[in-house]
Design an enzyme around this catalytic site. Structure first.
Site, mmCIF file in Angstrom:
data_model
loop_
_atom_site.group_PDB
_atom_site.id
_atom_site.type_symbol
_atom_site.label_atom_id
_atom_site.label_comp_id
_atom_site.label_asym_id
_atom_site.label_seq_id
_atom_site.Cartn_x
_atom_site.Cartn_y
_atom_site.Cartn_z
ATOM 1 N N LYS A 1 -45.722 66.016 76.433
ATOM 2 C CA LYS A 1 -45.256 65.727 77.794
ATOM 3 C C LYS A 1 -45.569 66.908 78.706
ATOM 4 C CE LYS A 1 -40.894 64.393 80.118
ATOM 5 N NZ LYS A 1 -39.470 64.069 79.867
ATOM 6 N N SER B 1 -37.784 59.543 81.442
ATOM 7 C CA SER B 1 -38.947 60.142 82.062
ATOM 8 C C SER B 1 -40.127 60.357 81.123
ATOM 9 C CB SER B 1 -38.543 61.490 82.670
ATOM 10 O OG SER B 1 -38.178 62.405 81.655
ATOM 11 N N SER C 1 -34.227 60.387 78.307
ATOM 12 C CA SER C 1 -35.667 60.290 78.584
ATOM 13 C C SER C 1 -36.578 60.102 77.391
ATOM 14 C CB SER C 1 -36.134 61.530 79.340
ATOM 15 O OG SER C 1 -35.876 61.357 80.701
HETATM 16 N N1 GLN Z 1 -33.062 59.139 83.615
HETATM 17 C C1 GLN Z 1 -32.288 60.340 83.501
HETATM 18 C C2 GLN Z 1 -32.488 61.185 84.732
HETATM 19 O O1 GLN Z 1 -33.203 60.775 85.568
HETATM 20 C C3 GLN Z 1 -32.675 61.095 82.279
HETATM 21 C C4 GLN Z 1 -33.849 61.954 82.477
HETATM 22 C C5 GLN Z 1 -34.152 62.811 81.298
HETATM 23 O O2 GLN Z 1 -33.569 62.641 80.228
HETATM 24 N N2 GLN Z 1 -35.026 63.770 81.513
HETATM 25 O O3 GLN Z 1 -31.932 62.233 84.868
#
Ligand code: GLN
Length: 425
Positions: free
Chosen positions: A43, A118, A142
């Site tokens: 990532k 994400s 995410s």
């Molecule tokens: N969807 C969550 C957020 O937007 C989790 C994101 C993540 O785990 N990086 O914060």
């Protein structure tokens, strides 16, 4: 031919081939590491020395990593082959991978739909067989949520299990590196090789690292609690609830103990998560100011306008929203009302969760309230945050959680079953 999925921001083609030749040689001389030839993607929030790093943001235009993340170094030491840098939501903020400066990632099962976020690109890279495993990061879901949307396995380890050195900070007290695979063994092996103490991260756990890959069989009958509210909540898709009930019935029929529990804190978990993470993000992201590295706006007249324009032009809308929210939460007049209070609620959520895990081996629940939605379908930020309803509890508590694919809905979209466990379990 799978470029339309937009999973990779960059492919290290020549480098990967060269690395493969080196690994071949090591195999011939019997000196190959445990991951010899395993092809992975990372990532775009993880540092890999001398390779570009952008967190899918314009603000890091032309930035190159100065060092390699500990977790990645450990995999390289075992002769993994890194084939590229993977698209994600900007600075890992999002639940659909639509917040990337490089465009959305598409779900291979239905390219009109999102892969989740994400770490959506990481999930699709594995789903579409572009690599065997991918690293993502999980701050509030995410890794687990995209794994659920793409029909693969996503693990968020215990907070502090894997060093965060070289992981670009979003919300430091929540951030974990996570692993996406189609196979439990691969996932366990990667965890075991990345985890453990690290002199570059003072928050990482010094607990010894078990050979997770040799502990895949759960010998006894498991004691499983499921959160009643999550299987009754009308906001959660009925096909998902049905599927999770079926899985629980199956586990029962296999002789495991499965019991319903109440978790009245469920509605407080999301606000707690979003208050604390935006506060931490506003602090962590203050370093991107256009001065020392990355993007700098061209049409500025003095220092202040350079800061403002660079940040306004460099960051996308969702990242700006969170910086504003977090700065508000941390401001002198609201600090106690929001930040301090959320810290207290975090403790309550953690304590209640641990209390359950003293009696049970696992807490079971769906990974997501919906299956993969269409690109552009969820427009309101609060509706997007709602997608994280079931993943943030493990993040707020710091415990490990995994999403496992358990079937499809009537649109043929994957459904994820989530298990949370106690610290380091
Ligand atoms: N969807 C969550 C957020 O937007 C989790 C994101 C993540 O785990 N990086 O914060």
């Amino acid at each position: 031919d799978k470029a339309y999925l937009n999973a990779f921001l960059e492919v290290y083609e020549d480098e990967a081939r060269q690395q493969a030749l080196l690994v071949d040689e090591k195999l011939r001389s019997g000196k190959a590491g445990k991951l010899a030839g395993m092809v992975i993607g990372i990532k775009d929030v993880l540092c890999y020395k001398d390779h570009p790093l952008q967190c899918s943001s314009r603000i890091l235009n032309n930035f190159k990593s100065q060092f390699t993340a500990t977790a990645i170094q450990r995999l390289l030491d075992e002769d993994v082959i890194i084939i590229g840098r993977i698209n994600c939501d900007e600075f890992a903020m999002g639940s659909s991978n639509e917040n990337s400066a490089f465009g959305p990632v598409k779900n291979e099962i239905d390219p009109e739909r999102v892969p989740g976020g994400s770490s959506g690109g990481s999930a699709v890279a594995v789903q579409a067989d572009l690599c065997l495993a991918a690293l993502g990061t999980d701050t509030g879901g995410s890794v687990r949520q995209p794994a659920a949307f793409c029909g693969i396995i996503g693990l968020k380890p215990t907070y502090s299990r894997i060093s965060r050195y070289g992981l670009t900070a979003y919300a430091s007290s929540f951030d974990t590196i996570g692993i996406l695979t189609t196979d439990v063994y691969d996932n366990a092996l990667l965890l075991e090789l990345m985890a453990g103490k690290d002199e570059y991260d003072s928050t990482v756990s010094k607990n010894p690292v078990p050979e997770y890959s040799k502990k895949l069989k759960f010998k006894d009958k498991a004691n499983i609690a499921y959160i009643k509210e999550t299987l009754e909540d009308p906001r959660i898709d009925s096909e998902i609830k049905e599927k999770i009930k079926n899985v629980l019935d199956f586990l029962k029929s296999e002789g495991h103990n499965v019991e319903a529990i109440e978790y009245p804190h469920l509605d407080f978990v999301l606000p707690t998560y979003y208050i604390l993470t935006t506060a931490e993000a506003s602090s962590n992201l203050s370093r991107y100011d256009g001065v020392r590295y990355g993007f700098r706006s061209q049409n500025t007249k003095d220092l202040e306008s350079m800061y403002k324009k660079s940040r306004s032009e460099g960051f996308g809308e969702e990242v700006q929203r969170r910086i504003l929210l977090g700065t508000f939460i941390l401001s002198a007049s609201y600090y106690d009302a929001y930040y301090t209070k959320a810290q207290k609620v975090r403790r309550l959520i953690r304590d209640k969760t641990l209390e359950i895990l003293e009696k049970y081996d696992f807490i079971a629940l769906p990974t997501t309230p919906t299956t993969a939605f269409k690109i552009g379908e969820v427009k309101n930020p609060l509706d997007m945050y709602f997608e994280d309803l079931l993943t943030v509890q493990a993040s707020v508590a710091g415990i490990p959680a995994v999403s496992i694919p358990v079937g499809r809905d009537n649109k043929n979209l994957p459904i994820g079953f989530q298990l949370m466990g106690g610290y380091f379990e």
